[in-house]
Design a protein around this motif. Sequence first.
Motif, PDB file in Angstrom:
ATOM      1  N   ALA A 427       0.828  -1.211   0.000  1.00 34.50           N
ATOM      2  CA  ALA A 427       0.000   0.000   0.000  1.00 34.50           C
ATOM      3  C   ALA A 427       0.860   1.256   0.000  1.00 34.50           C
ATOM      4  O   ALA A 427       0.580   2.227  -0.720  1.00 34.50           O
ATOM      5  CB  ALA A 427      -0.927  -0.011   1.215  1.00 34.50           C
ATOM      6  N   ILE A 428       1.928   1.258   0.806  1.00 34.45           N
ATOM      7  CA  ILE A 428       2.770   2.449   0.936  1.00 34.45           C
ATOM      8  C   ILE A 428       3.585   2.692  -0.331  1.00 34.45           C
ATOM      9  O   ILE A 428       3.649   3.812  -0.851  1.00 34.45           O
ATOM     10  CB  ILE A 428       3.689   2.307   2.162  1.00 34.45           C
ATOM     11  CG1 ILE A 428       2.855   2.332   3.444  1.00 34.45           C
ATOM     12  CG2 ILE A 428       4.729   3.423   2.182  1.00 34.45           C
ATOM     13  CD1 ILE A 428       3.640   1.934   4.681  1.00 34.45           C
ATOM     14  N   ALA A 433       0.641   4.491  -7.756  1.00 32.18           N
ATOM     15  CA  ALA A 433       0.253   3.928  -9.050  1.00 32.18           C
ATOM     16  C   ALA A 433      -1.129   3.295  -8.988  1.00 32.18           C
ATOM     17  O   ALA A 433      -1.961   3.493  -9.888  1.00 32.18           O
ATOM     18  CB  ALA A 433       1.288   2.896  -9.496  1.00 32.18           C
ATOM     19  N   LEU A 434      -1.402   2.546  -7.929  1.00 26.93           N
ATOM     20  CA  LEU A 434      -2.711   1.911  -7.812  1.00 26.93           C
ATOM     21  C   LEU A 434      -3.823   2.941  -7.624  1.00 26.93           C
ATOM     22  O   LEU A 434      -4.920   2.792  -8.154  1.00 26.93           O
ATOM     23  CB  LEU A 434      -2.697   0.928  -6.635  1.00 26.93           C
ATOM     24  CG  LEU A 434      -1.817  -0.309  -6.790  1.00 26.93           C
ATOM     25  CD1 LEU A 434      -1.787  -1.108  -5.493  1.00 26.93           C
ATOM     26  CD2 LEU A 434      -2.320  -1.186  -7.935  1.00 26.93           C
ATOM     27  N   GLY A 435      -3.533   3.983  -6.858  1.00 26.36           N
ATOM     28  CA  GLY A 435      -4.529   5.025  -6.643  1.00 26.36           C
ATOM     29  C   GLY A 435      -4.868   5.778  -7.913  1.00 26.36           C
ATOM     30  O   GLY A 435      -6.013   6.177  -8.136  1.00 26.36           O
ATOM     31  N   ALA A 436      -3.869   5.959  -8.780  1.00 29.93           N
ATOM     32  CA  ALA A 436      -4.131   6.633 -10.050  1.00 29.93           C
ATOM     33  C   ALA A 436      -4.979   5.762 -10.972  1.00 29.93           C
ATOM     34  O   ALA A 436      -5.847   6.262 -11.697  1.00 29.93           O
ATOM     35  CB  ALA A 436      -2.804   6.978 -10.724  1.00 29.93           C
ATOM     36  N   PHE A 444      -7.768   4.128   0.892  1.00 30.86           N
ATOM     37  CA  PHE A 444      -7.369   2.891   1.556  1.00 30.86           C
ATOM     38  C   PHE A 444      -5.883   2.610   1.392  1.00 30.86           C
ATOM     39  O   PHE A 444      -5.289   1.895   2.207  1.00 30.86           O
ATOM     40  CB  PHE A 444      -8.178   1.721   0.994  1.00 30.86           C
ATOM     41  CG  PHE A 444      -9.661   1.899   1.156  1.00 30.86           C
ATOM     42  CD1 PHE A 444     -10.279   1.588   2.348  1.00 30.86           C
ATOM     43  CD2 PHE A 444     -10.433   2.405   0.112  1.00 30.86           C
ATOM     44  CE1 PHE A 444     -11.642   1.757   2.511  1.00 30.86           C
ATOM     45  CE2 PHE A 444     -11.794   2.585   0.261  1.00 30.86           C
ATOM     46  CZ  PHE A 444     -12.401   2.256   1.465  1.00 30.86           C
ATOM     47  N   LEU A 445      -5.280   3.170   0.358  1.00 26.78           N
ATOM     48  CA  LEU A 445      -3.852   2.985   0.131  1.00 26.78           C
ATOM     49  C   LEU A 445      -3.029   4.062   0.828  1.00 26.78           C
ATOM     50  O   LEU A 445      -1.923   3.791   1.310  1.00 26.78           O
ATOM     51  CB  LEU A 445      -3.559   2.985  -1.370  1.00 26.78           C
ATOM     52  CG  LEU A 445      -4.253   1.876  -2.177  1.00 26.78           C
ATOM     53  CD1 LEU A 445      -4.053   2.092  -3.668  1.00 26.78           C
ATOM     54  CD2 LEU A 445      -3.717   0.504  -1.768  1.00 26.78           C
ATOM     55  N   GLU A 446      -3.559   5.261   0.892  1.00 25.73           N
ATOM     56  CA  GLU A 446      -2.831   6.346   1.544  1.00 25.73           C
ATOM     57  C   GLU A 446      -2.820   6.190   3.056  1.00 25.73           C
ATOM     58  O   GLU A 446      -1.876   6.619   3.724  1.00 25.73           O
ATOM     59  CB  GLU A 446      -3.437   7.692   1.140  1.00 25.73           C
ATOM     60  CG  GLU A 446      -3.215   8.038  -0.326  1.00 25.73           C
ATOM     61  CD  GLU A 446      -3.870   9.350  -0.715  1.00 25.73           C
ATOM     62  OE1 GLU A 446      -4.664   9.880   0.099  1.00 25.73           O
ATOM     63  OE2 GLU A 446      -3.589   9.850  -1.821  1.00 25.73           O
ATOM     64  N   GLN A 447      -3.866   5.610   3.617  1.00 25.03           N
ATOM     65  CA  GLN A 447      -3.945   5.328   5.050  1.00 25.03           C
ATOM     66  C   GLN A 447      -4.358   3.865   5.229  1.00 25.03           C
ATOM     67  O   GLN A 447      -5.530   3.549   5.429  1.00 25.03           O
ATOM     68  CB  GLN A 447      -4.955   6.265   5.739  1.00 25.03           C
ATOM     69  CG  GLN A 447      -4.531   7.708   5.829  1.00 25.03           C
ATOM     70  CD  GLN A 447      -3.397   7.915   6.817  1.00 25.03           C
ATOM     71  OE1 GLN A 447      -3.016   7.006   7.551  1.00 25.03           O
ATOM     72  NE2 GLN A 447      -2.831   9.103   6.822  1.00 25.03           N
TER      73      GLN A 447
END
Length: 488
Positions: A427-428, A433-436, A444-447
Amino acid sequence: MNPAIGYIAIVAVALVSAVIGFYGLRVSRTTSDFYVASRTVRPWWNASAIGGEYLSAASFLGIAGLILLTGASALWFPIGYTAGYLMLLLFVAAPLRRSGAYTIPDFTEARLESLTARRVTSLLVIVVGWFYIVPQLQGAALTVRITTGLPSWAGSLAVAVIVAVVVAAGGMRAITFVQAFQFWLKLTALAVPVVALLLVVGAGDATAELPPVAAFPPAAGPGDLDVYRTVSLMVALLFGTLGLPHVLVRFYTNPDGAAARRTTVIVLVLLSVFYLFPTVFGFLGRAFAPDLAAPGDADALILLLPDRLVPGPLGDLLTALVIAGAFAAFLSTSSGLVVSLAGVISQDLLGGSVRGFRIAAIVSTVVPLVVALATESAGLAGSVGLVFAFTASTLCPMLILGIWWRGLTARGAISGMLTGAVLSAAAILGGGALGAAAPGLRPFLEQPAAWTAPIAMLVTVVASRFDRRGAPPGTEAYLTRLHVPERN
């Protein structure tokens, strides 16, 4: 800003820290002195040292910068940083002190009777420590660049060299003296300028660049918070504190479990007082320095605001004090981390000797220095928050279950730690890339702590339940040792 102010403040802190550290060297003679200060550190002194190492670049510079950027929503950071010690008080402090271990891997091996579990724990401790040191070195780079005009690498290198020399020379006992001094320096370095700035603002000698309605819009209040991000942040900060190696090693230095609890209570008081001041700095910045509200500049708010609002010699003195406090923050947290890492590396790879400790201290400093020089800061408080999320998903489940659940097995602990490490690291590191690609996943990926920590805990429990070997034979005796108070 006059560069001479920065030079004087930084050199003064470095010299005083070195003198105190070498005084500690005079009383650091045994292996126990180097690893746990011979378990003789009293609660007030230990609490000051914990405050010194815990209040990092994220606390000294990052909190004010986040409040400048986001307003009241950033208040969850100081709340979480402080409340994490309540979790330590309730679940970890006294039992961990009674364990008799020098390091977290020592505890893991003794509790689970597994060399493999120890090695996995050691690897995670090293990863956590290195990635926690990196923001400290980046904060030093920012401070030196802004206050002296020197290139950024000079700040990172200066902190790394000072920390490596002091830790290698005197170990835990020397660092205890240094960190206790640095806590009170940091508190003074924020409290005095805040009082001075409030007096200037109250007297009407400073003009706000933004009216109150613009500086503190209603939408920036708690009612506008993203619920998931807030909950996940609090999970990371509350439970991540339980897995920080440089914090946990401090409890091994207390004389007994009761002293460990008293130390934690004192730390809660000290942190509560300290966090008032960067919070005030942040809100003053929203009104009087809104031009700094940019990701690359916000962390410099505390360094720049005194000179803006209090011109002249008094402003120079306040600026010098703030610079000294900031540099103390980088030194104290980095020192605590290097001590904890050196203990782990020395015990596992170098025989546990004083010479091995000193070699490990140098290695523990060089690696994060290389990373810090090769990367750019993404915001001090945010970077440290991700480290908390990682520890909440890896070391924390093992510690809590190891102390409070007799059914924990080595395979269960290893499965949980590795699961948490893989999920939180993915996630970190891959969140951008996944968030984009899938914007809905970005929060969920940023926190990630709100889902990675529970999954890690669940995997630990399930894997332990299905482990046919069961809990180690010495579990009952070891848990009795953890939970029965020492006899006076």
